[in-house]
Design a protein around this motif. Structure first.
Motif, PDB file in Angstrom:
ATOM      1  N   ASP A 105       0.777  -1.102  -0.339  1.00  0.00           N
ATOM      2  CA  ASP A 105      -0.502   0.042   0.209  1.00  0.00           C
ATOM      3  C   ASP A 105       0.715   1.440  -0.125  1.00  0.00           C
ATOM      4  OD1 ASP A 105      -2.792  -1.849   2.309  1.00  0.00           O
ATOM      5  OD2 ASP A 105      -2.080  -1.428  -0.087  1.00  0.00           O
ATOM      6  N   SER A 106       1.935   0.957   1.025  1.00  0.00           N
ATOM      7  CA  SER A 106       2.954   2.452   0.948  1.00  0.00           C
ATOM      8  C   SER A 106       3.050   2.564  -0.414  1.00  0.00           C
ATOM      9  CB  SER A 106       3.974   2.002   1.401  1.00  0.00           C
ATOM     10  OG  SER A 106       4.902   0.763   1.336  1.00  0.00           O
ATOM     11  N   VAL A 107       3.461   1.455  -1.445  1.00  0.00           N
ATOM     12  CA  VAL A 107       3.909   1.910  -2.871  1.00  0.00           C
ATOM     13  C   VAL A 107       3.053   2.634  -4.047  1.00  0.00           C
ATOM     14  CG1 VAL A 107       6.297   1.366  -2.120  1.00  0.00           C
ATOM     15  CG2 VAL A 107       4.451   0.197  -3.308  1.00  0.00           C
ATOM     16  N   LYS A 108       2.048   1.745  -3.704  1.00  0.00           N
ATOM     17  CA  LYS A 108       0.917   2.275  -4.910  1.00  0.00           C
ATOM     18  C   LYS A 108       0.872   3.193  -5.390  1.00  0.00           C
ATOM     19  CE  LYS A 108      -2.105  -1.906  -3.613  1.00  0.00           C
ATOM     20  NZ  LYS A 108      -3.501  -2.652  -3.236  1.00  0.00           N
ATOM     21  N   GLY A 109       0.828   3.370  -6.791  1.00  0.00           N
ATOM     22  CA  GLY A 109       0.780   4.697  -7.994  1.00  0.00           C
ATOM     23  C   GLY A 109       2.321   5.212  -7.450  1.00  0.00           C
ATOM     24  N   ARG A 110       3.081   5.171  -7.115  1.00  0.00           N
ATOM     25  CA  ARG A 110       4.240   5.158  -7.277  1.00  0.00           C
ATOM     26  C   ARG A 110       5.550   4.493  -7.628  1.00  0.00           C
ATOM     27  NH1 ARG A 110       7.036   6.583  -2.704  1.00  0.00           N
ATOM     28  NH2 ARG A 110       6.233   5.324  -1.486  1.00  0.00           N
ATOM     29  N   PHE A 111       5.573   3.454  -7.310  1.00  0.00           N
ATOM     30  CA  PHE A 111       6.692   1.963  -8.127  1.00  0.00           C
ATOM     31  C   PHE A 111       5.800   1.573  -9.217  1.00  0.00           C
ATOM     32  CE2 PHE A 111       9.268   1.989  -3.815  1.00  0.00           C
ATOM     33  CZ  PHE A 111       9.493   3.704  -3.997  1.00  0.00           C
ATOM     34  N   THR A 112       6.750   0.914 -10.133  1.00  0.00           N
ATOM     35  CA  THR A 112       5.735   0.182 -10.792  1.00  0.00           C
ATOM     36  C   THR A 112       7.440  -0.985 -11.157  1.00  0.00           C
ATOM     37  OG1 THR A 112       4.713   1.620 -12.061  1.00  0.00           O
ATOM     38  CG2 THR A 112       4.853  -0.623 -13.282  1.00  0.00           C
ATOM     39  N   ILE A 113       6.462  -2.422 -10.836  1.00  0.00           N
ATOM     40  CA  ILE A 113       7.426  -3.505 -11.251  1.00  0.00           C
ATOM     41  C   ILE A 113       6.788  -4.141 -12.067  1.00  0.00           C
ATOM     42  CG2 ILE A 113       6.124  -4.961 -10.830  1.00  0.00           C
ATOM     43  CD1 ILE A 113       8.078  -6.688  -8.800  1.00  0.00           C
ATOM     44  N   SER A 114       8.093  -4.050 -13.075  1.00  0.00           N
ATOM     45  CA  SER A 114       8.177  -4.797 -14.657  1.00  0.00           C
ATOM     46  C   SER A 114       9.329  -5.840 -14.943  1.00  0.00           C
ATOM     47  CB  SER A 114       8.028  -3.796 -15.877  1.00  0.00           C
ATOM     48  OG  SER A 114       9.659  -2.766 -15.562  1.00  0.00           O
ATOM     49  N   GLN A 115       9.097  -6.690 -15.917  1.00  0.00           N
ATOM     50  CA  GLN A 115      10.162  -7.245 -16.121  1.00  0.00           C
ATOM     51  C   GLN A 115      10.498  -7.143 -18.276  1.00  0.00           C
ATOM     52  OE1 GLN A 115       8.563 -11.445 -15.104  1.00  0.00           O
ATOM     53  NE2 GLN A 115       6.813 -10.911 -17.051  1.00  0.00           N
ATOM     54  N   ASP A 116      11.749  -7.906 -17.543  1.00  0.00           N
ATOM     55  CA  ASP A 116      11.491  -8.339 -19.851  1.00  0.00           C
ATOM     56  C   ASP A 116      12.756  -9.620 -19.848  1.00  0.00           C
ATOM     57  OD1 ASP A 116      13.277  -8.557 -21.634  1.00  0.00           O
ATOM     58  OD2 ASP A 116      13.822  -6.539 -22.051  1.00  0.00           O
ATOM     59  N   GLY A 117      11.350 -10.235 -20.259  1.00  0.00           N
ATOM     60  CA  GLY A 117      12.030 -11.556 -20.179  1.00  0.00           C
ATOM     61  C   GLY A 117      13.035 -12.575 -20.406  1.00  0.00           C
ATOM     62  N   ALA A 118      13.279 -11.531 -21.998  1.00  0.00           N
ATOM     63  CA  ALA A 118      14.766 -11.992 -22.535  1.00  0.00           C
ATOM     64  C   ALA A 118      15.799 -11.656 -22.238  1.00  0.00           C
ATOM     65  CB  ALA A 118      14.045 -11.065 -24.141  1.00  0.00           C
ATOM     66  N   LYS A 119      16.152 -10.617 -21.658  1.00  0.00           N
ATOM     67  CA  LYS A 119      16.898 -10.118 -20.452  1.00  0.00           C
ATOM     68  C   LYS A 119      17.097 -11.006 -19.367  1.00  0.00           C
ATOM     69  CE  LYS A 119      17.540  -6.122 -23.000  1.00  0.00           C
ATOM     70  NZ  LYS A 119      17.736  -4.164 -22.846  1.00  0.00           N
ATOM     71  N   ASN A 120      16.270 -11.526 -19.206  1.00  0.00           N
ATOM     72  CA  ASN A 120      15.936 -12.298 -17.510  1.00  0.00           C
ATOM     73  C   ASN A 120      16.416 -11.671 -17.058  1.00  0.00           C
ATOM     74  OD1 ASN A 120      14.953 -15.079 -17.886  1.00  0.00           O
ATOM     75  ND2 ASN A 120      17.645 -15.487 -18.826  1.00  0.00           N
ATOM     76  N   THR A 121      15.713 -10.049 -16.690  1.00  0.00           N
ATOM     77  CA  THR A 121      15.526  -8.782 -16.435  1.00  0.00           C
ATOM     78  C   THR A 121      14.247  -7.945 -15.003  1.00  0.00           C
ATOM     79  OG1 THR A 121      17.443  -8.385 -17.263  1.00  0.00           O
ATOM     80  CG2 THR A 121      16.412  -6.597 -15.341  1.00  0.00           C
ATOM     81  N   VAL A 122      14.514  -8.047 -13.758  1.00  0.00           N
ATOM     82  CA  VAL A 122      12.719  -6.932 -13.810  1.00  0.00           C
ATOM     83  C   VAL A 122      14.160  -5.963 -13.387  1.00  0.00           C
ATOM     84  CG1 VAL A 122      10.897  -7.396 -11.413  1.00  0.00           C
ATOM     85  CG2 VAL A 122      12.040  -9.763 -13.280  1.00  0.00           C
ATOM     86  N   TYR A 123      12.770  -5.349 -13.345  1.00  0.00           N
ATOM     87  CA  TYR A 123      13.055  -3.632 -11.955  1.00  0.00           C
ATOM     88  C   TYR A 123      12.053  -3.539 -11.685  1.00  0.00           C
ATOM     89  CZ  TYR A 123      15.074  -4.098 -17.484  1.00  0.00           C
ATOM     90  OH  TYR A 123      15.775  -3.752 -18.333  1.00  0.00           O
ATOM     91  N   LEU A 124      12.336  -1.975 -11.066  1.00  0.00           N
ATOM     92  CA  LEU A 124      11.688  -1.624 -10.168  1.00  0.00           C
ATOM     93  C   LEU A 124      11.651   0.332  -9.988  1.00  0.00           C
ATOM     94  CD1 LEU A 124       9.790  -2.244  -7.805  1.00  0.00           C
ATOM     95  CD2 LEU A 124      11.141  -1.843  -6.286  1.00  0.00           C
ATOM     96  N   GLN A 125      10.616   0.930 -11.092  1.00  0.00           N
ATOM     97  CA  GLN A 125      10.441   1.750 -11.210  1.00  0.00           C
ATOM     98  C   GLN A 125      10.037   2.061 -10.243  1.00  0.00           C
ATOM     99  OE1 GLN A 125      11.737   4.193 -14.225  1.00  0.00           O
ATOM    100  NE2 GLN A 125      11.467   5.437 -12.918  1.00  0.00           N
ATOM    101  N   MET A 126      10.657   3.428  -9.304  1.00  0.00           N
ATOM    102  CA  MET A 126      10.282   3.841  -8.556  1.00  0.00           C
ATOM    103  C   MET A 126      10.526   5.241  -8.683  1.00  0.00           C
ATOM    104  SD  MET A 126      12.186   1.786  -5.547  1.00  0.00           S
ATOM    105  CE  MET A 126      14.095   2.827  -5.693  1.00  0.00           C
ATOM    106  N   ASN A 127       9.459   6.914  -8.249  1.00  0.00           N
ATOM    107  CA  ASN A 127       9.111   7.709  -8.563  1.00  0.00           C
ATOM    108  C   ASN A 127       8.182   8.128  -7.382  1.00  0.00           C
ATOM    109  OD1 ASN A 127       9.232   7.761 -11.131  1.00  0.00           O
ATOM    110  ND2 ASN A 127       7.094   7.024 -12.056  1.00  0.00           N
ATOM    111  N   SER A 128       8.025   9.314  -7.167  1.00  0.00           N
ATOM    112  CA  SER A 128       7.764  10.199  -5.996  1.00  0.00           C
ATOM    113  C   SER A 128       8.748  10.186  -4.620  1.00  0.00           C
ATOM    114  CB  SER A 128       6.029  10.694  -5.816  1.00  0.00           C
ATOM    115  OG  SER A 128       5.883  10.673  -7.440  1.00  0.00           O
ATOM    116  N   LEU A 129       9.796   9.552  -5.187  1.00  0.00           N
ATOM    117  CA  LEU A 129      10.108   9.303  -4.064  1.00  0.00           C
ATOM    118  C   LEU A 129      10.059   9.394  -2.619  1.00  0.00           C
ATOM    119  CD1 LEU A 129      13.802   7.590  -5.412  1.00  0.00           C
ATOM    120  CD2 LEU A 129      11.556   6.375  -4.114  1.00  0.00           C
ATOM    121  N   LYS A 130       9.775   8.861  -1.611  1.00  0.00           N
ATOM    122  CA  LYS A 130       9.808   9.533  -0.026  1.00  0.00           C
ATOM    123  C   LYS A 130      10.893   9.382   1.332  1.00  0.00           C
ATOM    124  CE  LYS A 130       4.864   9.623  -0.374  1.00  0.00           C
ATOM    125  NZ  LYS A 130       3.501   9.264   0.115  1.00  0.00           N
ATOM    126  N   HIS A 131      11.596  10.305   2.542  1.00  0.00           N
ATOM    127  CA  HIS A 131      12.346   9.737   2.973  1.00  0.00           C
ATOM    128  C   HIS A 131      11.929   8.289   3.202  1.00  0.00           C
ATOM    129  CE1 HIS A 131      15.334  10.466   6.053  1.00  0.00           C
ATOM    130  NE2 HIS A 131      14.664   9.903   7.144  1.00  0.00           N
TER     131      HIS A 131
END
Length: 130
Positions: free
Chosen positions: A62-88
């Motif tokens: 709940d604390s990151v909903k709307g600010r963080f996005t998880i995604s993946q690139d299967g071809a690269k076997n890589t998972v990402y976490l995009q973090m926006n509007s970061l807070k202390h």
């Protein structure tokens, strides 16, 4: 065995953005559930986000909903976490984790404080200054 290597952490001012990456290698077929967790000093480890390998299902704290996005690139076997509007309060060590599971178990385990995945990366520090 699955090896996980995180990157992308750093220091940023509040309101800024960071993108974390997690590269998986080894027996990646043992990792159809990928998650990001974080732990701040003196606090319990918490699940931040998780994604099932086909991308059909995701979990966000709940604390990151709307600010963080998880995604993946299967071809690269890589998972990402995009973090926006970061807070202390997002300041923590962030860990990538993986396991093999059903989609339901993947999301339930990610949401359970202190829960354990099978494989873990070494972590990457995120520091947000207010």
């Amino acid at each position: 065995q699955v090896q996980l290597v995180e990157s992308g952490g750093g220091s940023v001012q509040a309101g800024g953005s960071l993108r974390l990456s997690c590269a998986a290698s080894g027996y990646t077929y043992n990792s159809n559930c990928m998650g990001w967790f974080r732990q701040a000093p003196g606090k319990e480890r918490e699940g931040v986000a998780a994604i099932y390998i086909d991308g059909s299902s995701t979990y966000y704290a709940d604390s990151v909903k709307g600010r963080f996005t998880i995604s993946q690139d299967g071809a690269k076997n890589t998972v990402y976490l995009q973090m926006n509007s970061l807070k202390h309060e997002d300041t923590a060590m962030y860990y990538c984790a993986a396991m093999i599971s059903t989609v339901a178990t993947c999301l339930v385990v990610a949401a359970t404080p202190g829960a354990d995945f099978s494989y873990w990366g070494q972590g990457t520090q995120v520091t947000v200054s207010s």
